[in-house]
Motif scaffolding. Structure first.
Motif, short mmCIF file in Angstrom:
data_model
loop_
_atom_site.label_atom_id
_atom_site.label_comp_id
_atom_site.label_asym_id
_atom_site.label_seq_id
_atom_site.Cartn_x
_atom_site.Cartn_y
_atom_site.Cartn_z
N GLU A 77 -5.10 47.16 -56.53
CA GLU A 77 -3.83 46.44 -56.57
C GLU A 77 -3.68 45.66 -55.28
O GLU A 77 -4.09 46.12 -54.21
N LYS A 78 -3.05 44.47 -55.39
CA LYS A 78 -2.75 43.65 -54.22
C LYS A 78 -1.32 43.16 -54.33
O LYS A 78 -0.85 42.89 -55.42
N GLU A 79 -0.68 43.03 -53.15
CA GLU A 79 0.70 42.56 -53.13
C GLU A 79 0.92 41.69 -51.90
O GLU A 79 0.43 42.00 -50.82
N GLY A 80 1.65 40.59 -52.08
CA GLY A 80 1.98 39.71 -50.97
C GLY A 80 0.78 38.90 -50.54
O GLY A 80 -0.33 39.05 -51.04
N ARG A 81 1.03 38.01 -49.59
CA ARG A 81 -0.03 37.16 -49.06
C ARG A 81 0.40 36.70 -47.68
O ARG A 81 1.53 36.26 -47.49
N LYS A 82 -0.53 36.79 -46.72
CA LYS A 82 -0.21 36.38 -45.36
C LYS A 82 -1.44 35.75 -44.73
O LYS A 82 -2.56 36.23 -44.91
N LEU A 83 -1.21 34.70 -43.97
CA LEU A 83 -2.27 34.01 -43.25
C LEU A 83 -2.28 34.50 -41.81
O LEU A 83 -1.25 34.48 -41.13
N MET A 84 -3.44 35.00 -41.36
CA MET A 84 -3.56 35.48 -39.98
C MET A 84 -4.95 35.18 -39.44
O MET A 84 -5.91 35.04 -40.20
N GLU A 85 -5.04 35.13 -38.12
CA GLU A 85 -6.32 34.94 -37.45
C GLU A 85 -7.18 36.19 -37.60
O GLU A 85 -6.67 37.30 -37.51
N GLU A 86 -8.46 35.97 -37.84
CA GLU A 86 -9.42 37.07 -37.90
C GLU A 86 -10.63 36.72 -37.06
O GLU A 86 -10.93 35.56 -36.83
N GLY A 87 -11.31 37.76 -36.65
CA GLY A 87 -12.60 37.64 -35.99
C GLY A 87 -13.51 38.69 -36.59
O GLY A 87 -13.10 39.41 -37.51
N CYS A 88 -14.73 38.79 -36.10
CA CYS A 88 -15.68 39.73 -36.68
C CYS A 88 -16.76 40.06 -35.67
O CYS A 88 -17.25 39.17 -34.96
N LEU A 89 -17.14 41.34 -35.63
CA LEU A 89 -18.22 41.75 -34.74
C LEU A 89 -19.53 41.05 -35.07
O LEU A 89 -20.37 40.83 -34.20
N SER A 90 -19.71 40.66 -36.34
CA SER A 90 -20.94 40.00 -36.77
C SER A 90 -20.89 38.48 -36.62
O SER A 90 -21.87 37.80 -36.89
N VAL A 91 -19.73 37.97 -36.22
CA VAL A 91 -19.58 36.53 -36.00
C VAL A 91 -18.94 36.36 -34.62
O VAL A 91 -17.78 35.98 -34.49
N PRO A 92 -19.71 36.68 -33.57
CA PRO A 92 -19.13 36.68 -32.22
C PRO A 92 -18.63 35.30 -31.79
O PRO A 92 -19.25 34.28 -32.09
N GLY A 93 -17.47 35.32 -31.12
CA GLY A 93 -16.94 34.10 -30.54
C GLY A 93 -16.23 33.17 -31.51
O GLY A 93 -15.79 32.10 -31.11
N ARG A 94 -16.10 33.55 -32.77
CA ARG A 94 -15.44 32.68 -33.74
C ARG A 94 -14.25 33.40 -34.35
O ARG A 94 -14.30 34.59 -34.61
N GLN A 95 -13.19 32.64 -34.58
CA GLN A 95 -12.00 33.16 -35.23
C GLN A 95 -11.49 32.10 -36.18
O GLN A 95 -11.82 30.93 -36.05
#
Length: 160
Positions: A77-95
């Motif tokens: 199940e999913k509810e709502g929707r929000k836009l936020m900044e993300e980063g990732c250990l496997s994609v260093p230096g990018r957000q």
């Protein structure tokens, strides 16, 4: 303590789909322990097994002093929707800004092989969605929204 090397963008394993874990055995528990060590060493919030080169549906998250292991997780199940900044250990230096559900219901097994059904919200929901994407061979960079394209166009002759 066994810190595993992280796979980074460009490594084909990050684009591979992880396989379901049939049963939790000593090898599975060792993988989970090593994933936890790797997560903490890299000061991350979540880690999927394929980020350390293991194509099994295992996710470890550590948020607000709670450590959660999800084996064969599935969002039901999913509810709502929000836009936020993300980063990732496997994609260093990018957000980048990624839209995600604000609340999710997840079915998974824990380390003791008990079937679980739990609701997550806010940051935990975002991290789990991000990690489940990894298990499908998807990266957050595939979902980044260019918010500049949503800016209203200027009227001809207008001055900013």
């Amino acid at each position: 303590m066994a810190v595993l090397p992280l796979k980074t963008i460009g490594d084909p394993i990050l684009r591979s789909k992880a396989k379901e874990v049939e049963n939790v055995n000593e090898r599975t528990r060792e993988i989970i322990k090593n994933m936890k060590d790797t997560l903490h060493e890299n000061e991350g919030l979540g880690l999927a097994a394929n980020q350390v080169g293991i194509l099994q549906q295992i996710v470890v998250i550590s948020i607000e002093d709670e450590e959660i292991v999800l084996i064969n997780p599935e969002i039901v199940e999913k509810e709502g929707r929000k836009l936020m900044e993300e980063g990732c250990l496997s994609v260093p230096g990018r957000q980048g800004a990624v839209p995600r559900a604000e609340e999710i219901m997840v079915e998974y097994r824990n380390e003791e092989e008990n079937q679980q059904r739990r609701k997550f919200s806010d940051l935990a929901a975002r991290v789990i969605q991000h990690e489940i994407d990894h298990l499908k061979g998807e990266l957050f960079v595939d979902k980044v929204v260019d918010i500049s394209s949503a800016a209203p166009e200027k009227e001809p002759g207008s001055v900013e």
